[in-house]
Design an enzyme around this catalytic site. Structure first.
Site, PDB file in Angstrom:
ATOM      1  N   ARG A   1      36.236  -6.958  27.000  1.00  0.00           N
ATOM      2  CA  ARG A   1      35.706  -6.503  28.290  1.00  0.00           C
ATOM      3  C   ARG A   1      36.730  -6.260  29.387  1.00  0.00           C
ATOM      4  O   ARG A   1      36.505  -5.391  30.227  1.00  0.00           O
ATOM      5  CB  ARG A   1      34.629  -7.495  28.755  1.00  0.00           C
ATOM      6  CG  ARG A   1      33.378  -7.392  27.905  1.00  0.00           C
ATOM      7  CD  ARG A   1      32.490  -8.594  28.033  1.00  0.00           C
ATOM      8  NE  ARG A   1      33.068  -9.748  27.364  1.00  0.00           N
ATOM      9  CZ  ARG A   1      32.485 -10.936  27.283  1.00  0.00           C
ATOM     10  NH1 ARG A   1      31.307 -11.115  27.829  1.00  0.00           N
ATOM     11  NH2 ARG A   1      33.075 -11.928  26.644  1.00  0.00           N
TER      12      ARG A   1
ATOM     13  N   ASP B   1      36.108  -6.138  11.590  1.00  0.00           N
ATOM     14  CA  ASP B   1      35.738  -7.555  11.738  1.00  0.00           C
ATOM     15  C   ASP B   1      34.342  -7.793  11.158  1.00  0.00           C
ATOM     16  O   ASP B   1      33.375  -7.939  11.893  1.00  0.00           O
ATOM     17  CB  ASP B   1      35.794  -7.920  13.231  1.00  0.00           C
ATOM     18  CG  ASP B   1      35.637  -9.414  13.467  1.00  0.00           C
ATOM     19  OD1 ASP B   1      35.791 -10.198  12.513  1.00  0.00           O
ATOM     20  OD2 ASP B   1      35.352  -9.793  14.621  1.00  0.00           O
TER      21      ASP B   1
ATOM     22  N   THR C   1      34.402 -20.342  16.316  1.00  0.00           N
ATOM     23  CA  THR C   1      34.673 -21.129  17.524  1.00  0.00           C
ATOM     24  C   THR C   1      33.397 -21.509  18.262  1.00  0.00           C
ATOM     25  O   THR C   1      33.405 -22.379  19.113  1.00  0.00           O
ATOM     26  CB  THR C   1      35.619 -20.379  18.492  1.00  0.00           C
ATOM     27  OG1 THR C   1      35.151 -19.049  18.616  1.00  0.00           O
ATOM     28  CG2 THR C   1      37.035 -20.400  17.997  1.00  0.00           C
TER      29      THR C   1
ATOM     30  N   LYS D   1      33.759 -10.231   8.742  1.00  0.00           N
ATOM     31  CA  LYS D   1      33.653 -11.644   8.322  1.00  0.00           C
ATOM     32  C   LYS D   1      32.876 -11.774   7.007  1.00  0.00           C
ATOM     33  O   LYS D   1      31.809 -12.384   6.937  1.00  0.00           O
ATOM     34  CB  LYS D   1      32.979 -12.480   9.415  1.00  0.00           C
ATOM     35  CG  LYS D   1      33.747 -12.504  10.722  1.00  0.00           C
ATOM     36  CD  LYS D   1      33.114 -13.446  11.728  1.00  0.00           C
ATOM     37  CE  LYS D   1      33.874 -13.481  13.036  1.00  0.00           C
ATOM     38  NZ  LYS D   1      33.783 -12.232  13.813  1.00  0.00           N
TER      39      LYS D   1
ATOM     40  N   LYS E   1      39.333  -2.971  17.278  1.00  0.00           N
ATOM     41  CA  LYS E   1      38.491  -3.840  16.455  1.00  0.00           C
ATOM     42  C   LYS E   1      37.084  -3.268  16.411  1.00  0.00           C
ATOM     43  O   LYS E   1      36.453  -3.060  17.451  1.00  0.00           O
ATOM     44  CB  LYS E   1      38.449  -5.261  17.027  1.00  0.00           C
ATOM     45  CG  LYS E   1      37.602  -6.204  16.184  1.00  0.00           C
ATOM     46  CD  LYS E   1      37.827  -7.656  16.565  1.00  0.00           C
ATOM     47  CE  LYS E   1      36.872  -8.159  17.605  1.00  0.00           C
ATOM     48  NZ  LYS E   1      35.503  -8.433  17.115  1.00  0.00           N
TER      49      LYS E   1
END
Ligand code: C5P
Length: 243
Positions: A206, A60, A115, A62, A33
């Site tokens: 991570r 990613d 989120t 968005k 990603k």
């Protein structure tokens, strides 16, 4: 079902560090990603480098803009051969992205409600709808708009699957093996729980990227979900050997 459902989040701020990680992960994963942080420094040139080395890319970004801009940006990104691209889950944006993607192999993922958003953040946008109702509405709209998948937390996966049906790709971040550091993630599930709930792909940052041995960290997660012996082998080209 994917042989290797891991997507490793390259949340680093230099191309050198991203290259080092991809090399250290080796056959542990072949799907990465690239988010806004790395994209801001490395751009499509690095995305193309990853693709050229036989890796798959989840871009990613968005996207959220006027329809014409979303359509044209999606078209450009799809031409490069990324596997997943994220867009915000509003109807006009999703429809424009579907148009821009055309018949390319790029699959579009919708972000329903960030989120990090709570009811106060929605009120700030003028919405009084409960967060969970808005997520459900946006999943339905995503399916109706021709979107291929949804980014959702492990805690939402089962509900999103129920609404969206079996064909929707569900991509789940916020996943940690039992005992791994959670960092700033508050609501985490284990990889096995997320897969059990119906996730197709797990986005892991991570736990792998900060591990002393990133490849071993991938292997550990794969064995937890029973995929270790089935994982994809990355085709060995001259450039992958160097990575
Ligand atoms: O390091 P960690 O595994 O927490 O990284 C998770 C990745 O997934 C990060 O790139 C983060 O931005 C992304 N993400 C998330 N939670 C969401 C959506 C995306 O952690 N709800």
């Amino acid at each position: 079902m994917n042989d290797n459902p891991l997507i490793i989040a390259l949340d680093v701020d230099t191309i050198e560090e991203a290259r080092r990680l991809v090399g250290a992960i080796g056959d542990g994963a072949n799907f990465y990603k690239v988010g806004m942080e790395l994209y801001a420094v490395a751009g499509m040139a690095f995305v193309q480098e990853l693709l050229g080395r036989g890796r798959r890319v989840f871009l990613d970004l968005k996207l959220y803009d006027i329809s014409e801009t979303v359509k044209r940006a999606t078209r450009q990104i799809a031409r490069c051969g990324v596997t997943f691209l994220t867009v915000h889950g509003s109807k006009a944006v999703m429809r424009a992205a579907v148009e821009g993607r055309g018949d390319s192999a790029t699959r579009l993922l919708a972000v329903t409600v960030l989120t990090s958003f709570d009811q106060d953040d929605l009120a700030d946008l003028g919405f009084s709808t409960p967060v969970s109702d808005l997520v459900a509405l946006r999943v339905r709209n995503a399916v109706a708009s021709g979107i291929d998948g949804i980014v959702c937390s492990a805690l939402e996966v089962a509900k999103v699957r129920e609404i969206g049906g079996p064909g929707l790709k569900l991509v789940t971040p916020g996943v940690r093996s039992a005992g791994a550091a959670t960092g700033d993630q508050k609501r985490v599930a284990t990889p096995a729980e997320a897969i059990e709930a119906g996730a197709d792909y797990l986005v892991i940052g991570r736990q792998v990227t900060r591990a002393a041995d990133p490849q071993a960290a991938c292997e550990k997660i794969l064995s937890e979900i029973g995929r270790a012996s089935h994982r994809e082998k990355i085709p060995q080209t001259e450039s992958t050997k160097e990575a």
